[in-house]
Scaffold this active site. Structure first.
Site, short mmCIF file in Angstrom:
data_model
loop_
_atom_site.label_atom_id
_atom_site.label_comp_id
_atom_site.label_asym_id
_atom_site.label_seq_id
_atom_site.Cartn_x
_atom_site.Cartn_y
_atom_site.Cartn_z
N GLY A 74 0.90 -1.24 0.22
CA GLY A 74 0.11 0.12 -0.04
C GLY A 74 0.94 1.27 0.09
O GLY A 74 0.59 2.25 -0.57
N THR A 75 2.05 1.17 0.78
CA THR A 75 2.90 2.35 0.75
C THR A 75 3.46 2.70 -0.55
O THR A 75 3.36 3.94 -0.92
CB THR A 75 3.86 2.10 1.88
OG1 THR A 75 3.24 1.85 3.18
CG2 THR A 75 4.96 3.17 1.85
N SER A 202 -3.81 -2.53 -0.40
CA SER A 202 -2.88 -3.39 0.06
C SER A 202 -3.07 -4.56 0.36
O SER A 202 -4.42 -5.13 0.88
CB SER A 202 -2.37 -2.67 1.42
OG SER A 202 -1.51 -3.56 2.19
N HIS A 204 -2.30 -7.20 2.49
CA HIS A 204 -2.41 -7.85 3.89
C HIS A 204 -3.55 -7.14 4.91
O HIS A 204 -3.72 -7.77 5.73
CB HIS A 204 -0.88 -7.68 4.57
CG HIS A 204 -0.80 -6.33 5.16
ND1 HIS A 204 -0.70 -5.87 6.46
CD2 HIS A 204 -0.15 -5.39 4.55
CE1 HIS A 204 -0.27 -4.96 6.42
NE2 HIS A 204 0.25 -4.42 5.45
N CYS A 328 3.12 4.96 19.05
CA CYS A 328 3.89 4.08 19.81
C CYS A 328 5.27 3.56 19.21
O CYS A 328 6.41 3.32 19.74
CB CYS A 328 3.55 2.61 20.35
SG CYS A 328 2.42 1.95 18.99
#
Ligand SMILES: *Cc1c(COP(=O)(O)O)cnc(C)c1O
Length: 402
Positions: A74-75, A202, A204, A328
């Site tokens: 996707g990136t 994407s 996944h 995070c």
């Protein structure tokens, strides 16, 4: 972990590969190893399977097979789309996006801004996470190279009116890209009569493996490739095709298309049960984006006075996988950029977690969370230095980033 069962409620981060997808891919790791570009029959066979996969992905999107380019993720699709617009219109140095995009879009824009002299307009969202199309209209100017607005937000599940936004872009002759990584397979997408020029998905996130994606480029849209080299993908993405993964993405797209309605009403029922169960048993909670149109599988919820990360650790000990919206990965305890844009009060924003479901979840999964979570929140609130009635670091520590 106290039980053997994994209760996986982090499907916006990644999904299980569907068994049907694994089965479809298997021959391409053994017998069917031909290069689709080869002249001989052995490559030709594989080329046919690539064609089938392309057709299946096109079907999921209501697109034509020749409008689908396979990418590595996707990136890559996001980068390719935005950088394509900058290469085609090098003199136009303005981009419009939103403040709540995935890093795959946001950080490309930031890069263009900081090192290539671009001006970027980041559309703000309201308290429910919605954009305002009037703000989009007034942000467009003669220097605008591309508008990139995600179809659905990965943290809150809030769905944006991208079809409307694309019409506005088209009326001003500006390219329009949407990151539909979270929308694909969860809500209907039909690009047939759409003004969307480019769209990312994407593998996944829709039960295909990690490391495969696709970019839709509308027929007739001027396009400049990201990877330059061989003639693969009609010269639009060089490099020998990742055949097994492309075949897997094709199968996942076929399953998603076939089951979209049925599966998503099932998933929505579970999500709504989870949301209701939490609200009824725990005080001082807030559903982020709850007033907006949302993906059927997503629940972003804040628990006042505690840290989301602590909740996740306790949940994880029970075998429950969820996620925090916060940054995070950078080791920062700042709340997520999405919740900050929505102006979620900081006492809530810090205590935010995201549950994202899939068709593999069951009612028992949801019941287990509803049973375990109240105790976890109670424990954390007892030890929280911020809990109601306890002194804060100072009155003005609320409402500011620290
Ligand atoms: C996961 C995700 C991406 C990135 O996809 P990868 O295949 O992991 O590179 C981009 N946009 C959104 C909205 C996502 O959720």
């Amino acid at each position: 972990m106290q039980n053997d069962k994994v209760i996986y409620l982090d499907n916006n981060a990644t999904t299980r590969v569907a068994p049907e997808v694994v089965r479809e891919m298997e021959p391409f790791f053994s017998d069917l190893y031909g290069n689709p570009s080869s002249m001989h029959f052995f490559g030709g066979k594989v080329q046919k399977d690539l064609d089938v996969a392309r057709e299946r992905v096109a079907n999921l999107l209501g697109a034509k097979p020749e409008e689908i380019i396979f990418t590595s993720c996707g990136t890559e699709s996001d980068s390719t789309a935005i950088l394509s617009a900058t290469k085609i219109n090098p003199e136009k140095k303005h981009i419009i996006t939103t403040s709540v995009e995935h890093p795959g879009v946001l950080n490309v824009c930031k890069h263009l801004e900081s090192s290539k002299g671009y001006k970027v307009t980041y559309l703000e969202v309201d308290s429910e996470g919605r954009i305002n199309l009037n703000e989009l209209k007034s942000a467009i100017n003669e220097h605008t190279a591309i508008i990139s607005i995600m179809w659905a937000n990965n943290e809150t599940g809030v769905v944006f009116p991208v079809e409307e936004a694309a019409k506005i872009a088209a009326s001003r002759n500006v390219l329009f890209h949407t990151d539909a990584v979270q929308a694909a397979g969860k809500i209907p997408i039909n690009l047939k009569n759409s003004k969307i020029d480019m769209l990312s998905i994407s593998g996944h996130k829709i039960h295909a493996p990690k490391g495969i994606g696709a970019l839709y480029v509308k027929k007739g849209t001027v396009f400049a490739p990201f990877l330059i080299g061989g003639h693969q993908e009609k010269g639009r993405r060089a490099g020998t095709e990742n055949v097994p993964y492309i075949v897997g993405l094709g199968k996942a797209a076929e399953l998603a298309e076939k089951n979209l309605k049925k599966e998503n009403s099932y998933v929505k029922k579970l999500r709504d049960k989870l949301e209701k169960g939490i609200i009824e048993t725990i005080e001082n909670v807030r559903v982020n984006g709850g007033g907006a149109e949302r993906l059927p599988n997503s629940l972003n919820i804040s628990f006042e006075y505690i840290e989301g990360e602590s909740i996740l650790i306790f949940l994880s000990e029970k075998g429950i996988c969820a996620s925090s919206g916060s940054a995070c990965t950078s080791g920062s305890l700042d709340p997520s950029h999405v919740l900050l844009s929505m102006r979620v009060p900081l006492t809530f924003a810090h205590g935010s977690i995201r549950f994202s479901l899939s068709v593999y979840n069951t009612e028992e999964d949801v019941d287990f969370v509803i049973k375990e979570l109240p105790e976890i929140i109670k424990k954390l609130r007892v030890i929280s230095p911020f809990s109601e009635g306890k002194p804060l670091f100072g009155a003005d520590s609320v409402g500011h980033k620290h």
